[in-house]
Design a protein around this motif. Structure first.
Motif, mmCIF file in Angstrom:
data_model
loop_
_atom_site.group_PDB
_atom_site.id
_atom_site.type_symbol
_atom_site.label_atom_id
_atom_site.label_comp_id
_atom_site.label_asym_id
_atom_site.label_seq_id
_atom_site.Cartn_x
_atom_site.Cartn_y
_atom_site.Cartn_z
ATOM 1 N N PHE A 29 0.823 -1.201 0.000
ATOM 2 C CA PHE A 29 0.000 0.000 0.000
ATOM 3 C C PHE A 29 0.866 1.264 0.000
ATOM 4 O O PHE A 29 0.560 2.236 -0.686
ATOM 5 N N VAL A 30 1.951 1.250 0.779
ATOM 6 C CA VAL A 30 2.847 2.406 0.830
ATOM 7 C C VAL A 30 3.494 2.637 -0.534
ATOM 8 O O VAL A 30 3.590 3.779 -0.999
ATOM 9 N N GLU A 31 3.915 1.574 -1.204
ATOM 10 C CA GLU A 31 4.509 1.718 -2.533
ATOM 11 C C GLU A 31 3.510 2.306 -3.522
ATOM 12 O O GLU A 31 3.867 3.108 -4.376
ATOM 13 N N TYR A 32 2.264 1.917 -3.391
ATOM 14 C CA TYR A 32 1.239 2.353 -4.332
ATOM 15 C C TYR A 32 0.724 3.763 -4.029
ATOM 16 O O TYR A 32 0.595 4.592 -4.923
ATOM 17 N N PHE A 33 0.427 4.044 -2.744
ATOM 18 C CA PHE A 33 -0.208 5.307 -2.362
ATOM 19 C C PHE A 33 0.750 6.326 -1.753
ATOM 20 O O PHE A 33 0.396 7.490 -1.608
#
Length: 72
Positions: A29-33
């Motif tokens: 999620f951190v990589e994406y958002f």
């Protein structure tokens, strides 16, 4: 807030594997958002009793899925 809910057969994963799922999902999620979502990311790993779920009108068990039964 990013949210992931994993439902897995009871007894399939130990505590360390559940922690790994939580960490890796959070990282995804951190990589994406972006880093700003880390404190708001929720990951829920739920265990379902053996035989307590199904697919295609068939009750699934660990044995049917090819895993050793915890009761064997």
């Amino acid at each position: 807030m990013p949210f992931a809910n994993y439902k897995l057969p009871e007894g399939l994963l130990d505590h360390a594997r559940k922690e790994e799922i939580i960490h890796r999902t959070t990282e995804m999620f951190v990589e994406y958002f972006g880093e700003a979502v880390r404190p708001f990311t929720m990951v829920l790993v739920e265990e379902v009793a053996d035989g307590g779920w199904g697919r295609a009108d068939e009750t699934l068990t660990l044995e049917k899925m090819g895993f050793p039964s915890k009761h064997a």
